[in-house]
Structure formats: C-alpha cells, structure tokens
Design an enzyme around this catalytic site. Structure first.
Site, short mmCIF file in Angstrom:
data_model
loop_
_atom_site.label_atom_id
_atom_site.label_comp_id
_atom_site.label_asym_id
_atom_site.label_seq_id
_atom_site.Cartn_x
_atom_site.Cartn_y
_atom_site.Cartn_z
N ASP A 117 6.72 -6.38 13.32
CA ASP A 117 7.59 -5.84 12.26
C ASP A 117 8.27 -4.57 12.77
OD1 ASP A 117 8.78 -5.51 9.83
OD2 ASP A 117 7.01 -4.74 8.80
N ALA A 130 0.85 -1.20 0.00
CA ALA A 130 0.00 0.00 0.00
C ALA A 130 0.87 1.24 0.00
CB ALA A 130 -0.90 -0.01 1.23
N GLN A 131 0.22 2.40 -0.13
CA GLN A 131 0.92 3.67 0.03
C GLN A 131 0.04 4.62 0.83
OE1 GLN A 131 1.69 4.52 -4.09
NE2 GLN A 131 0.02 6.01 -4.24
N VAL A 132 0.68 5.63 1.43
CA VAL A 132 0.00 6.52 2.36
C VAL A 132 -0.05 7.93 1.78
CG1 VAL A 132 0.07 7.52 4.67
CG2 VAL A 132 0.73 5.14 4.33
#
Length: 569
Positions: free
Chosen positions: A304, A153-155
């Site tokens: 993570d 994904a990207q923000v």
C-alpha cells in the site's frame, strides 16, 4: 477464506437494505434492477426520493457498447457513505487497475485520505480491555486527540514510562464485527453480479471479494502487522537510508500496536521537505532502490505504497509506515520477473513476452495470441519511440492489458504493477526531472549480479545438498518399509488377462521391428558393397547387387507395415 464463512445470514438483512437504499439514492436504479434487489429498497428511501430529484444525467451505472459501466465519482461517494469496509474495498480496488481500469482506479485512490476519528472514550475502553488498565495508567502521557485516523484504526501519540516517544495504533470499536458482516454482503452481491451481469464475469467478482476478505481480516491483526514491521527492519537493517519504526511488544496486541513515533513530513509535503532542507532528488532515488529491493531481492513488499505511508525524516532518510497490507513473491516468481525486466532494459521483445507470460494465469478462455499482439504494440511504443514513455507505465499497461484478453496475473504481481507506477509518481513529485527509465537499468543489472553472487550460489548449493543428503539418509528406511509391505502382501498389482495378451502382442511387434531394422541395416551395407563390385559377382545369371536390392526393398516394405500397426494404447 472458504465459501461457508462468507455466506449471507438473515441477521445481515437490515444492513443489506441500508446498502441498497444508499445505492438507490445515488442513482443506482439500473444496478439494483440488474441485481434483482429492487424489493430490498427501504420505504423511507423511496419516499425521500419522491421529494429529492436525482440528476438523471449522472446515474451510478449506465450501459454503453461494452456493457454496464460504473461512474467512478459516484461509486467513490457511495463507498464513503457505506462506511469503513467499503472505503477499504475502494482503497484495495484503487491498487488493482488491472481489474477495474485506470479511470476508476484513479478516482478510488482519493479514498486514501484520512477519515473522521472515533471518540477518545472508545480508545480508552479498548486499551483497558487489551491491557487491563486505561492509557493513563500504562503510559507517562497519552494524547487524547489522534495524530491520524484511517478506515480501520487511529493513531495516538504517547510517552512510555521511560520517556520513549511512541505511536499507539488503536483499532476502531466493533470494526471486526462490522467488516465480517459487510464481507458476507459483498460476497452475496458478487454472486448476484456473476449471475445477472455476465458482462462482469471477466473480472471474477467473487474472487475479488475473497481476496479482499483475506487481506482485510489479516490487516485487523495488529500483532501480524508488528511481525511485518520486524521483517522489514531485517530486510533494511544494512540500509541507513531506510527507517522502519521499532515495535514495542509489551504494549502490542491484536487490537493495539505500539511503535516508535517517527518525526518528519509526508512524502508529498514538498514545502515541509524544503523547510527541513531535504535533498528531494536523493530521496526519490532512495525510494526506488527500496522498492526494487523489496520486490526483486526480498520478495516481501509494502502493498500500500501511497504517499501517506512514507515519511521523509529530518536526517533525509525515508521512513515506511503502515505494514498491514503486504505482498509476497516467491523465488521462482522473482527470478522470472527479473528475467522479464532484464529483457525489457535490453529491448528484447521476445524475451520479455516469454518470461512475462510465465507469470500469467492462463486458462481455456485466455486469448494468448491477441495478448501477444497487444503487448507487442505496448513494447514497440517504448522501445522504438524517439521519446519513449515511462517503463513503469509500460509495465503497468502490460499487466492491465491481460484482463481484456482473458489473461490474469497473480494479485501480488498486479500490486507490483500499481506500486511501480506509484513509486514513479512519488519520484516525479519529489524531483520533476526524475527519470524512472534511467533508474531502472542499473538496479536490474545490480540485482542480476546479486543473484549470481558466490555467496548466494553457495547458499543455494548448501540448501540443495542438505535436501539431497536427507533423501539419501532416509532412502534405506523407505526401501525397507516397501519390502516389508511386499512380504506382507500389502502391495500388489492387479493385471487383467486381456491386458497381458495385448502387452505380449506389443512386445512381439517391437521385437520384430528391432530384428528387421538390424537385418535391413546389414543388408543395406551389403547391397552398397555389391554395387561397388558391380559385374564381378552373379548368382544363376542374376547380378547379386540387383538381387540384394530387391530383398532390401521387400524387407523395408515389411518393416513399414509393422511400424504402421497401431501400438498398444
């Protein structure tokens, strides 16, 4: 995930040929041969190889004394070329040094960096599909250029209608379809590896792919990630030093996640922290406390923990991000782990080994004795060295040593081993004089005291009491149901006549032993008394003591003969 949902499909064939072609171009001829995939190499890759010589000194896979090994640098390059699924696989494997070894783990950790973003038009289309309107109709403002981009994904930075600054995480287009197809192929390749490269069976390739599939497909559900964030907010609600962004559920779906935009700098941006005047030593201690609170107290942890997922805020608090990948440790595992760590700080080698092995997954192939010897060497280096190595490193090595001895640890515990090392690394980066060993002992002691606090004990007693009361409450109903079934003949016992005869024989034998034992005991007491009165009592000219001793000896022999008879199986 079950095996059926992982099966290779003929629609995956073209993607398989592309994967094999990329491996071939990267010097993976030997790997392709071992997997029996040479006929899948596309013709254009073969032709291109004629004019492009690959350096023979750097193959993707080579054979040494211990079997086939992969080149870490070339493998990372191959994963980057194969796209987001394989990048994600590399990131997951970078956290599992217990499986892939430390050199490969270190190289694959470089995959944690940002990847190329996807076009804004795709972002606009996905938002419209999820909410029925494009971003400009839903938000006061929405920046077209992403603030960050990852493999899934990207923000984008945006403002809600009321002016609240938020980060909108949008899933890559068609990413779920791509990942599911690649998972089919990874499962197929892992089965080939187990069949044709038996040296790798100790790593259980199919199990790795199944775990990866479970983790990654869960990570694609942004609503689940939002729930994880809310859970972390609850865990740290009384800790002012930890900041967890708020989720805006009205603007969150399975493919879009909207949270508070966090200002600050990444945990590895030392210059940025210097400019903000942040106390890096204090921030390192905050990080360690947060780490142990997740693992030992909450049992729910960020799986993570690389520096990109931690921010230092201008106020000096630590902000956690990206909650897609999380781990769990149940109460029993946490208690056993705490016992092991307590033994560790007390330098109790036997105690640590005992509790550490209770966390392990052991089968008939496990070399427990060899593992204990290797673990003893690791602990000796830590306990009895004038300059002991890091406790984080010792624990990490202990987990990794298990694979070499055929001993596995639950994936969540392996993540703990990697996380503890990463946390120490961030601490040292923030504050070079940071001493993880010194930080470990007080927190373990504090956690131990928390486990025995009156409030926690009362809660445990209340829970157990409720369970027992529920059992007592339902007991009459259960007994009544059993009695009704007995009356109806729905419960019966079938006995074989031969079995009954054998049971009778065993009962007789046991009864004889009891009687003989009683008689023998009584006679032994009488005999001792007669020896005490030696010479005063005779029968037919014989000493009663000697006569009693003879009878006692005979009875003892009879008792032994009955005792040695084979009991009923």
């Amino acid at each position: 995930m079950n095996d059926r949902s992982l099966q290779f499909k003929w629609t995956d064939l073209n993607r398989l040929r592309t994967i094999v072609g990329v491996v071939f171009e990267s010097g993976g001829d030997l790997l392709i041969q071992r997997l029996r995939l040479k006929y899948f190499i596309p013709l254009w890759f073969r032709l291109r190889a004629v004019f492009t010589r690959r350096p023979p000194e750097a193959p993707l896979m080579k054979i040494d004394g211990s079997g086939p090994i992969l080149s870490p640098a070339l493998l990372r390059s191959v994963l980057e070329r194969l796209g987001p699924t394989f990048v994600k696989l590399g990131q997951v494997l970078s956290m599992r040094a217990d499986l892939v070894g430390e050199p490969l783990s270190r190289e694959l950790s470089k995959l944690q960096s940002d990847v190329a973003p996807f076009p804004y038009e795709a972002v606009r289309r996905i938002v419209a599909e999820e909410f029925g309107a494009p971003p400009e109709a839903l938000f006061k403002s929405f920046e077209e250029k992403p603030a960050a981009a990852g493999s899934l994904a990207q923000v984008h930075r945006a403002l809600l209608i009321d002016g609240t600054e938020v980060a909108v995480k949008v899933q890559r287009p068609e990413i779920e379809k791509i990942i599911r197809q690649d998972i089919h192929l990874l499962y197929y390749l892992s089965r080939l590896a187990e069949r044709f490269i038996p040296e790798w069976n100790i790593y259980r390739p199919t199990r790795i792919v199944k775990e990866f599939a479970d983790w990654t497909l869960r990570e694609l559900d942004f609503e689940a990630e939002g729930h994880h964030a809310e859970r972390f907010r609850a865990i740290f609600k009384e800790n002012p030093n930890i900041h967890i962004p708020r989720v805006y559920w009205e603007w969150t779906t399975k493919r879009v996640l909207t949270m508070t935009f966090s200002h600050g700098v990444k945990a590895d941006d030392l210059a940025g922290m210097e400019a903000l005047g942040i106390d890096r030593k204090r921030l390192a201690s905050i990080g360690v406390d947060a780490f142990f609170e997740q693992f030992l107290i909450a049992g729910f942890f960020h799986a993570d923990p690389h520096p990109g997922n931690f921010f230092a805020t201008p106020e000096g608090s630590l902000c956690l991000h990206d909650f897609g990948m999380v781990g769990y440790l149940d109460e029993e595992a946490r208690r056993t782990l705490l016992h092991a760590l307590l033994a560790f700080v007390k330098k109790d080698m036997e105690g640590f080994t005992k509790h550490f092995l209770r966390l392990a997954l052991i089968d008939e192939r496990s070399d427990v004795s060899g593992f204990k010897k290797d673990l003893s060497n690791i602990l000796s280096e830590f306990f009895y060295s004038p300059h002991p190595p890091s406790a984080a490193r010792a624990f990490f090595r202990a987990i990794n040593q298990g694979t070499r001895n055929g001993i596995r640890f639950p994936s969540d515990l392996a993540l703990f081993g990697k996380a503890i090392l990463t946390t120490e690394g961030m601490g040292l980066l923030l504050y070079p004089e940071f001493d993880f060993n010194r930080e470990l002992e007080p927190f373990v002691q504090k956690t131990w005291q928390a486990y025995w606090s009156p409030r926690r004990l009362l809660r445990t007693v209340e829970t157990d009491l409720l369970d027992r009361l529920e059992l007592v409450k339902n007991l009459p109903d259960r007994v009544e149901k059993v009695l009704i079934k007995l009356e109806r003949g729905e419960i019966g016992v079938k006995l074989d006549a031969g079995d009954l005869h054998g049971i009778k024989q065993e009962f007789d034998r046991q009864n004889d032993l009891r009687i003989l034992g009683l008689v023998l005991t009584a006679l032994s007491v009488v005999t001792l008394g007669l020896f005490y009165l030696e010479g005063k009592r005779v029968l037919f000219g014989l000493s009663l003591s000697h006569l009693s001793a003879a009878i006692c000896g005979a009875l003892f022999l009879w008792f032994l003969s009955r005792l040695r008879q084979t009991p009923l199986p």
